[in-house]
Design a protein around this motif. Structure first.
Motif, mmCIF file in Angstrom:
data_model
loop_
_atom_site.group_PDB
_atom_site.id
_atom_site.type_symbol
_atom_site.label_atom_id
_atom_site.label_comp_id
_atom_site.label_asym_id
_atom_site.label_seq_id
_atom_site.Cartn_x
_atom_site.Cartn_y
_atom_site.Cartn_z
ATOM 1 N N GLY B 13 0.783 -1.046 -0.106
ATOM 2 C CA GLY B 13 -0.089 0.122 -0.033
ATOM 3 C C GLY B 13 0.853 1.317 -0.006
ATOM 4 O O GLY B 13 2.066 1.224 -0.243
ATOM 5 N N ARG B 14 0.269 2.417 0.303
ATOM 6 C CA ARG B 14 0.641 3.735 0.339
ATOM 7 C C ARG B 14 1.696 3.943 1.793
ATOM 8 O O ARG B 14 1.450 3.351 2.649
ATOM 9 N N CYS B 15 2.495 5.091 1.740
ATOM 10 C CA CYS B 15 3.016 5.665 2.877
ATOM 11 C C CYS B 15 2.607 6.832 3.030
ATOM 12 O O CYS B 15 2.529 7.821 2.280
ATOM 13 N N ILE B 16 2.149 6.982 4.275
ATOM 14 C CA ILE B 16 1.602 8.558 4.765
ATOM 15 C C ILE B 16 2.668 9.212 5.603
ATOM 16 O O ILE B 16 3.096 8.352 6.618
ATOM 17 N N VAL B 73 7.932 14.182 13.060
ATOM 18 C CA VAL B 73 7.682 13.428 11.939
ATOM 19 C C VAL B 73 7.455 12.117 11.845
ATOM 20 O O VAL B 73 8.356 11.366 12.650
ATOM 21 N N ALA B 74 6.534 11.469 11.534
ATOM 22 C CA ALA B 74 6.345 9.793 11.664
ATOM 23 C C ALA B 74 5.679 9.552 10.071
ATOM 24 O O ALA B 74 5.038 10.188 9.537
ATOM 25 N N SER B 75 5.685 8.265 9.887
ATOM 26 C CA SER B 75 5.102 7.633 8.759
ATOM 27 C C SER B 75 4.725 6.334 9.151
ATOM 28 O O SER B 75 5.128 5.419 9.994
ATOM 29 N N PHE B 76 3.839 5.870 8.220
ATOM 30 C CA PHE B 76 3.138 4.496 8.364
ATOM 31 C C PHE B 76 2.738 3.916 6.905
ATOM 32 O O PHE B 76 2.314 4.871 6.009
ATOM 33 N N ARG B 77 2.469 2.788 6.872
ATOM 34 C CA ARG B 77 1.946 2.074 5.336
ATOM 35 C C ARG B 77 0.369 1.661 5.757
ATOM 36 O O ARG B 77 0.232 1.203 6.980
ATOM 37 N N THR B 78 -0.146 1.961 4.702
ATOM 38 C CA THR B 78 -1.723 1.549 4.849
ATOM 39 C C THR B 78 -2.217 1.101 3.393
ATOM 40 O O THR B 78 -1.745 1.571 2.589
ATOM 41 N N ARG B 79 -3.258 0.250 3.648
ATOM 42 C CA ARG B 79 -3.950 0.042 2.203
ATOM 43 C C ARG B 79 -5.084 0.843 2.119
ATOM 44 O O ARG B 79 -5.919 0.932 1.366
ATOM 45 N N SER B 80 -5.243 1.790 3.083
ATOM 46 C CA SER B 80 -6.591 2.633 3.107
ATOM 47 C C SER B 80 -6.463 3.570 2.069
ATOM 48 O O SER B 80 -5.545 3.934 1.500
ATOM 49 N N LYS B 81 -7.731 3.760 1.435
ATOM 50 C CA LYS B 81 -7.528 4.626 0.197
ATOM 51 C C LYS B 81 -8.106 6.186 0.770
ATOM 52 O O LYS B 81 -8.346 7.057 -0.125
ATOM 53 N N CYS B 105 0.540 13.909 4.160
ATOM 54 C CA CYS B 105 0.743 13.883 2.894
ATOM 55 C C CYS B 105 1.241 12.504 2.467
ATOM 56 O O CYS B 105 1.787 11.869 3.183
ATOM 57 N N ASP B 106 0.993 12.111 1.371
ATOM 58 C CA ASP B 106 1.745 10.755 0.585
ATOM 59 C C ASP B 106 3.034 11.065 0.455
ATOM 60 O O ASP B 106 3.561 12.012 -0.356
ATOM 61 N N VAL B 107 3.869 9.864 0.658
ATOM 62 C CA VAL B 107 5.327 10.146 0.219
ATOM 63 C C VAL B 107 5.545 8.730 -0.342
ATOM 64 O O VAL B 107 4.853 7.744 -0.157
ATOM 65 N N PRO B 108 6.827 8.561 -0.882
ATOM 66 C CA PRO B 108 6.968 7.294 -1.681
ATOM 67 C C PRO B 108 7.229 6.134 -0.544
ATOM 68 O O PRO B 108 7.603 6.755 0.719
ATOM 69 N N THR B 109 6.871 4.832 -0.870
ATOM 70 C CA THR B 109 6.973 3.944 0.283
ATOM 71 C C THR B 109 8.411 3.566 0.702
ATOM 72 O O THR B 109 8.554 2.963 1.684
ATOM 73 N N THR B 110 9.395 4.135 0.188
ATOM 74 C CA THR B 110 10.692 4.115 0.478
ATOM 75 C C THR B 110 11.090 5.051 1.700
ATOM 76 O O THR B 110 12.184 5.130 2.381
ATOM 77 N N PHE B 111 10.021 5.895 1.937
ATOM 78 C CA PHE B 111 10.489 7.047 3.093
ATOM 79 C C PHE B 111 10.566 6.579 4.321
ATOM 80 O O PHE B 111 9.913 5.532 4.829
ATOM 81 N N ARG B 112 11.564 6.884 5.327
ATOM 82 C CA ARG B 112 12.044 6.375 6.329
ATOM 83 C C ARG B 112 12.306 7.604 7.356
ATOM 84 O O ARG B 112 13.332 8.269 6.842
ATOM 85 N N PRO B 113 11.600 8.032 8.368
ATOM 86 C CA PRO B 113 11.672 9.059 8.888
ATOM 87 C C PRO B 113 13.041 9.414 9.515
ATOM 88 O O PRO B 113 13.415 10.426 9.838
ATOM 89 N N LEU B 253 11.730 21.362 26.740
ATOM 90 C CA LEU B 253 12.252 20.658 25.445
ATOM 91 C C LEU B 253 11.037 20.302 24.631
ATOM 92 O O LEU B 253 9.973 19.820 24.820
ATOM 93 N N TYR B 254 11.252 20.949 23.220
ATOM 94 C CA TYR B 254 10.363 20.964 22.069
ATOM 95 C C TYR B 254 11.076 20.315 21.010
ATOM 96 O O TYR B 254 12.038 21.019 20.444
ATOM 97 N N LEU B 255 10.898 19.226 20.276
ATOM 98 C CA LEU B 255 11.334 18.920 18.966
ATOM 99 C C LEU B 255 10.495 19.891 17.935
ATOM 100 O O LEU B 255 9.291 19.809 17.781
ATOM 101 N N LEU B 256 11.296 20.661 17.293
ATOM 102 C CA LEU B 256 10.300 21.854 16.480
ATOM 103 C C LEU B 256 10.066 21.483 15.223
ATOM 104 O O LEU B 256 9.082 21.561 14.584
ATOM 105 N N GLU B 257 11.180 20.940 14.369
ATOM 106 C CA GLU B 257 11.139 20.648 12.967
ATOM 107 C C GLU B 257 12.156 19.254 12.676
ATOM 108 O O GLU B 257 13.049 19.328 13.269
ATOM 109 N N VAL B 258 11.754 18.682 11.582
ATOM 110 C CA VAL B 258 12.640 17.623 11.132
ATOM 111 C C VAL B 258 12.610 17.951 9.503
ATOM 112 O O VAL B 258 11.418 18.039 9.013
ATOM 113 N N HIS B 259 14.111 18.289 9.078
ATOM 114 C CA HIS B 259 14.072 18.311 7.730
ATOM 115 C C HIS B 259 14.457 17.330 6.892
ATOM 116 O O HIS B 259 15.258 16.460 7.341
ATOM 117 N N TYR B 260 13.827 17.139 5.724
ATOM 118 C CA TYR B 260 14.073 16.197 4.638
ATOM 119 C C TYR B 260 14.323 16.804 3.460
ATOM 120 O O TYR B 260 13.638 17.611 2.984
#
Lengths: 264, 264
Positions: B13-16, B73-81, B105-113, B253-260
């Motif tokens: 499926g997709r990666c969100i 930033v986090a990601s997960f794989r899903t079959r949901s549409k 947002c949708d990202v390539p399934t190769t994305f690793r946070p 402490l705050y994690l403000l931003e993660v840059h990709y």
């Protein structure tokens, strides 16, 4: 209840005036209640534990459950000889962390926080936007809209001056007079921390029950375009609660300052 | 543990990709724990309740108990549409109010946070002063001192560049390399709401365990005059944890931003 004012007046000794900030989230409001913790009860318990006296504290007015304060004013009589600033430190070491005594000083024993106040200033904090802010849940009213701040500013100006504010009084709370003098009413954008907030601030010689929260609810209607900026004058003139907006939730409201003629 | 990454990679499926803000006060940190609620577990439960899949979510890194995030930033794989933004709304309707999905947002399934992050930015919030602020108890480190912000600013500059940050790593957390590149390090006064705060912000290609909190503790020593601004370079050069300051508490402490590189 046996009047707290009278009991305090009978206690000999000095009178200490406190300026108190509190996060109202975990309290049933200012006034002592049998049903749960209150700011008044917490302050009295802290004073009593320091002085071993049964002290009664009077505030400049009640705040409702969930309402916050930055500058609530309260006073109590005591025979203790502890200097006022040392009292402040001892209180802060004793009180729960969500109640902080910002200032303490000796005042004449004739001081009465309610009667002597010449004006009070409140702030109502709105957080407009698409997405809720997890850090403001307890401290601002999240309004899931873009708000027209200019329209709100124009409407706020109509509040200034002496008016019958009966339209902005909770139903079922009759007062002898509903005329009050609004000294200042502003709406300002506050870009704290990149997360935009809107501060509504009102200062008046006195407030009716729920008045600031009803003003905030009405201004939010105007900011959303549900009412025009001009409508504020008509709402005031109507003297009819039904014409004004909803009562905004308690957790956006802060008692900022109480002004006295002699001590400020 | 059976690796979450591997389990996720097997799901078709997709990666969100999610950008998540949270108030960490009521959580045992990011990573799923048997001992209490965590951000990861709350997000997985919310996703699972929407998709009826057993989804695994991976984050850009763990945050400790009590640490906050504005842009984890986090990601997960899903079959949901379900379209990504509708997913965001459904998640926000399901999650506890102290966790908010700001963007999806949708990202390539190769994305690793973790692996794909090129830098992270943290903020550490100090509240200096004589009197605690009841509204910042969970969100800033109260330092009962006047702090010399200029000295802190000078010291922060010494952090910028490629350094061995071994002195700023919690003892007992060996890593293959303790060299990191600090891209930015600033100390700024923030007058929110009349109550002064100091924001320490650091951005680096990677961080060692407790690195930001040890930097904050060291900068507070410098702000108090316990150490000179010059000492920061010596502390870095020492590569010795004992030379640096205390580990500042988690709640500032705050994690403000993660840059990709690909998605920003």
């Amino acid at each position: 209840m046996e009047s707290t004012e009278h009991a305090a007046a009978r206690t000999p000794g000095r009178c200490i005036k406190l300026t108190v900030a509190y996060d109202g989230t975990n309290y049933q409001g200012w006034q002592r209640q049998p049903t749960g913790p209150t700011i008044q009860a917490a302050l009295e318990a802290a004073i009593n534990s320091i002085t071993q006296e049964e002290v009664h504290i009077s505030g400049s007015g009640r705040t409702d459950a969930g309402v916050h304060a930055w500058g609530q004013v309260a006073s109590f009589r005591t025979r203790s000889k502890i200097p006022a600033d040392a009292f402040r430190k001892a209180l802060n070491a004793t009180l729960p962390h969500d109640i902080v005594v910002r200032h303490a000083c000796d005042v004449p024993t004739t001081f009465r926080p309610i009667n002597d106040a010449i004006s009070k200033r409140y702030r109502y904090v709105l957080q407009p936007g698409r997405i809720n802010d997890p850090f403001s849940l307890r401290h601002a009213w999240f309004v899931k809209r873009v708000l027209d701040v200019e329209a709100m500013q124009v409407a706020a100006k109509a509040l200034i001056g002496e008016h019958d504010f009966a339209a902005f009084q909770a139903t079922g709370s009759p007062r002898q007079s509903t005329v009050r003098t609004m000294l200042d009413a502003t709406v300002a954008v506050h870009d704290a921390d990149e997360r935009m907030k809107i501060f509504i601030e009102v200062e008046a010689t006195g407030f009716l029950y729920n008045m600031v929260r009803i003003i905030a609810g009405t201004l939010v209607d105007i900011g959303q375009g549900k009412r025009t900026a001009d409508s504020m004058a008509d709402i005031i003139a109507s003297c009819d609660r039904v014409q004004a907006g909803m009562t905004a939730p308690a957790h956006g409201l802060y008692l900022l300052e109480v002004h006295y003629p002699k001590f400020d």
